[in-house]
Design a protein around this motif. Structure first.
Motif, short mmCIF file in Angstrom:
data_model
loop_
_atom_site.label_atom_id
_atom_site.label_comp_id
_atom_site.label_asym_id
_atom_site.label_seq_id
_atom_site.Cartn_x
_atom_site.Cartn_y
_atom_site.Cartn_z
N GLN A 1 6.09 -8.17 17.72
CA GLN A 1 6.83 -9.63 18.63
C GLN A 1 7.22 -10.69 17.65
O GLN A 1 8.67 -10.73 17.93
CB GLN A 1 6.13 -10.34 19.93
N TYR B 1 10.34 -8.72 16.01
CA TYR B 1 11.34 -9.06 16.46
C TYR B 1 12.11 -10.13 16.94
O TYR B 1 13.38 -10.59 17.55
CB TYR B 1 10.81 -8.10 17.82
N GLU B 2 12.05 -11.74 17.32
CA GLU B 2 11.85 -12.17 17.78
C GLU B 2 12.66 -13.23 16.88
O GLU B 2 14.00 -13.71 16.78
CB GLU B 2 10.88 -13.26 18.45
N LYS C 1 3.07 -3.50 22.28
CA LYS C 1 2.36 -3.71 22.97
C LYS C 1 1.54 -2.46 24.15
O LYS C 1 0.62 -3.41 24.57
CB LYS C 1 3.46 -4.96 23.57
N GLU D 1 1.50 -8.85 18.02
CA GLU D 1 2.08 -9.81 17.56
C GLU D 1 2.79 -9.81 15.93
O GLU D 1 3.81 -10.51 16.24
CB GLU D 1 0.66 -10.95 17.27
N PHE E 1 8.26 -3.36 18.90
CA PHE E 1 7.37 -4.23 19.83
C PHE E 1 6.98 -3.41 21.04
O PHE E 1 5.99 -3.92 21.11
CB PHE E 1 8.26 -5.34 19.79
N LYS F 1 12.62 -3.97 18.93
CA LYS F 1 12.46 -3.82 20.04
C LYS F 1 11.52 -2.44 20.60
O LYS F 1 10.60 -3.37 21.20
CB LYS F 1 13.98 -4.17 21.18
#
Length: 516
Positions: free
Chosen positions: A257, A260-261, A119, A254, A115, A112
Motif C-alpha cells: 500500500q 503504491y501510494e 490485501k 501495508e 497491493f 496497484k
C-alpha cells in the motif's frame, strides 16, 4: 693708535661674553638632560557609571536550508520540458518542468495490482483467524456442557450399582428416583413402572435396574465420543488462530500500500508538472527535455519478498501467494530519484554550536543579526538544542567566559537562527557572523570593555587617583557584558575612573598623565 687698541678690546669683550653665554647654555642643557624627570605615560580614563547593558552572544555559523523541496521522478518517464537550470532563482508558482506519463502507466498498474493481491490475501487470512476464534468460543461451551453430562451419568450409574433395595416397593421407589435423576419426566417414569407391574410373573426390579444401567452406560459412551469429537474440532480451530500467516500478509499489504501510494503521488506530480511552492534557488537538475528519466542511483521502491518466501517453504500455499504478489510488482523500472532540488529562501537558517554556560542565555524568539559580505540581516533564534556533543572549537563566547571567571567545556549544543530577509548574499554552506541579543539588564554599574585586563584568570582594572596622579591595580568581579561594556558586580564604585587600554608596563602606583 690708542683708539685702535680700544676698539679691539671692545670686540674681544663682546666675543668673550657670547662664548660665556653659549657655554652656560650648553652646561644647562646638559644638566637638564641628565637630571630631568621621566615623562609620565598618557592614558585615557573613563568613569564607572550606572546604566543599561544589552548582553549579546557573538559567534560564527553556517547557512543551511530547512525547507528543501525535492521533485522526484520515476524511471522511464518522458521529460517534455525543463524550464530551469542550476543557480536559477524562482518564485512560487513557477513551472519547473513538464512530463509525458503514458510511458509509466503500466508501472502504476503493477503497483496497484500488487497491493490488491496483498490485501485480498490478508483479508482471507484474517477472516480465517476471526472465524476460528469465534468457533472456539462456541465449542468451549459445548465441551463444558458435555463434560457436565458425562459426570452426571457416571454418578447415576455408580448410584444404581450401590443401591441396597430390600423389597419390590423399595426397588420401585429406588427405580423411580434413579429414573428421575436420569432426567425422565414423571409420566415417563410411571409408564416404565406400570409396564413392570403388568408383566407376567413376579416383577424383576433388579433386571429393570440393570437394563436402566445399561441404557445409561450407552448414553455415557455416546457423550464421551461426542466430547472427543468436540476437542478434535477445537484443536483444528486452535491451529487456525495462529496469526503468523495473517501477520505476514498484513506486513506485505501495508508495504505494498505504501509503495503504491508513494508511486501514485509521484505519478500525479509528474502528470500535473512540477511547480515551485515557494521562492528559492535551484541547486540540482537531473532531467533533460526530450529524454526518459534515469535516476543517478537506481533503486526500487518496492519491497523485496524473497526472504519472506524463503522462510515459508513449509507452507506452500503462503509461498505461492507471496510469489504471485511479487510478480505483480514492477522491477528495476520502478526506481525513482531526484529530478530537481529547490532550496526555499523562506527557511534559510544559520546553525552554530554553543557551550553550556552560554546556552542558558539563549532562548527561542530572541532577536539576532546575521552578517556576511558587508550586509546585515535580521534574524531570530528558532532552535536551541537540548543535547550536547563534543566540540573542540573556540569562539568569542569561550574567550569572554574566561574574562568573567566562567569555566569552559568542550561539550556543546546546536542552536539555530532563522534569517528573516535573505538575498543572493546568503549562500548555503557559507560561514556568517551571528550576534544574538540575549539578556538585558538595567540600572547596573558598568565600565568599558577596553578597561578590563586579565592575568592568570584574575580580572582587574587600573583605577586613577586624580589627586595623586597615580593608578591602583584593583581586582573586579564582572557579570553580564556587551560589545562595549561589562557589568561590575564588585570592586568599583560609581564615579571612580578606570584607565582605558592599560599596557603591560603599567604597574600599581604608576603616575600617569590623562589624555583628552
Amino acid at each position: 693708535m690708542f683708539k685702535k687698541f680700544k676698539r679691539l678690546s671692545r670686540k674681544r669683550q663682546i666675543f668673550t661674553v657670547l662664548i660665556s653665554v653659549i657655554i652656560v647654555a650648553l652646561v644647562a642643557a646638559l644638566l637638564y638632560q641628565t637630571f630631568k624627570p621621566e615623562p609620565r605615560p598618557e592614558y585615557q580614563v573613563q568613569a564607572a557609571s550606572v546604566g543599561d547593558i544589552q548582553a549579546t552572544f557573538d559567534t560564527k555559523g553556517t547557512v543551511e536550508s530547512t525547507s528543501t523541496e525535492k521533485f522526484t521522478a520515476a524511471a522511464g518517464v518522458k521529460v517534455s520540458s525543463v524550464n530551469v537550470a542550476v543557480g536559477d532563482r524562482v518564485e512560487a508558482g513557477d513551472v519547473l518542468a513538464t512530463f509525458d506519463v503514458s510511458s509509466i502507466d503500466g508501472t502504476l498498474a503493477n503497483y496497484k495490482s500488487a497491493f490488491d493481491k496483498a490485501k485480498a490475501a490478508y483479508d482471507k487470512a484474517s477472516g480465517t483467524v476471526s472465524s476460528a476464534k469465534s468457533g472456539i468460543k462456541a465449542i468451549d461451551l459445548q465441551i463444558s456442557q458435555t463434560e457436565s453430562d458425562i459426570s452426571a451419568l457416571k454418578r447415576e450409574i455408580a448410584a444404581t450399582h450401590n443401591a441396597d433395595i430390600k423389597n419390590t416397593e423399595e426397588q420401585l421407589e429406588a427405580l423411580r428416583e434413579q429414573l428421575k435423576n436420569g432426567g425422565l419426566t414423571e409420566e415417563e417414569i410411571q409408564d416404565i413402572i406400570n409396564s413392570l407391574k403388568n408383566s407376567s410373573g413376579d416383577v424383576d426390579i433388579e433386571k429393570a435396574l440393570s437394563d436402566s444401567v445399561a441404557a445409561k452406560q450407552m448414553k455415557l459412551a455416546q457423550a464421551e465420543a461426542q466430547l472427543t469429537s468436540l476437542k478434535t474440532q477445537r484443536a483444528v480451530y486452535e491451529a487456525q488462530t495462529d496469526e503468523t500467516v495473517s501477520d505476514i500478509y498484513k506486513s506485505v499489504m501495508e508495504q505494498k500500500q505504501k509503495d503504491y501510494e508513494s508511486y501514485k503521488a509521484i505519478y500525479d506530480s509528474l502528470k500535473n508538472g512540477w511547480v515551485a511552492s515557494a521562492d528559492g534557488i535551484i541547486t540540482t537538475v537531473n532531467i533533460e527535455a526530450g529524454k526518459e528519466f534515469t535516476p543517478a542511483e537506481a533503486g526500487s521502491s518496492g519491497v523485496d519478498l524473497s526472504s519472506i518466501i524463503g522462510s515459508m517453504t513449509s507452507n506452500s500455499e503462503v509461498a505461492s501467494t507471496l510469489t504471485d504478489i511479487l510478480s505483480s510488482t514492477a522491477g528495476p523500472a520502478s526506481s525513482v530519484g531526484d529530478g530537481i532540488v529547490l532550496e526555499n529562501y523562506g527557511e534559510f537558517i544559520a546553525s552554530f554550536t554553543v557551550g553550556k554556560y552560554d546556552l542558558l542565555g539563549l532562548k527561542v524568539g530572541q532577536s539576532a543579526i546575521v552578517s556576511t559580505l558587508g550586509s546585515d540581516y535580521d534574524a531570530v533564534v528558532s532552535y536551541v538544542g537540548a543535547t550536547a556533543s563534543e566540540n573542540n572549537g573556540l569562539n568569542i563566547s569561550s574567550i569572554a567566559s574566561s574574562l568573567t571567571g566562567s569555566s569552559s567545556n568542550s561539550a556543546s549544543a546546536v542552536a539555530k537562527v532563522k534569517i528573516l530577509n535573505p538575498d543572493e548574499k546568503i549562500v548555503i554552506g557559507f560561514d556568517v557572523d551571528i550576534k544574538v541579543n540575549t539578556e538585558k539588564i538595567t540600572n547596573v554599574l558598568k565600565i568599558p570593555v577596553d578597561a578590563v585586563a586579565t592575568d592568570d584568570a584574575v580580572t582587574y582594572v587600573y583605577v586613577y587617583n586624580p589627586d595623586k596622579k597615580t593608578v591602583e591595580k584593583r581586582t573586579v568581579e564582572l557579570g553580564v557584558f556587551s560589545d562595549d561594556d561589562y557589568e561590575v558586580k564588585s570592586g568599583l564604585s560609581e564615579g571612580e575612573m578606570v584607565v582605558m587600554n592599560p599596557k603591560a608596563a603599567l604597574t600599581d602606583g604608576t603616575k600617569i598623565a590623562v589624555k583628552g
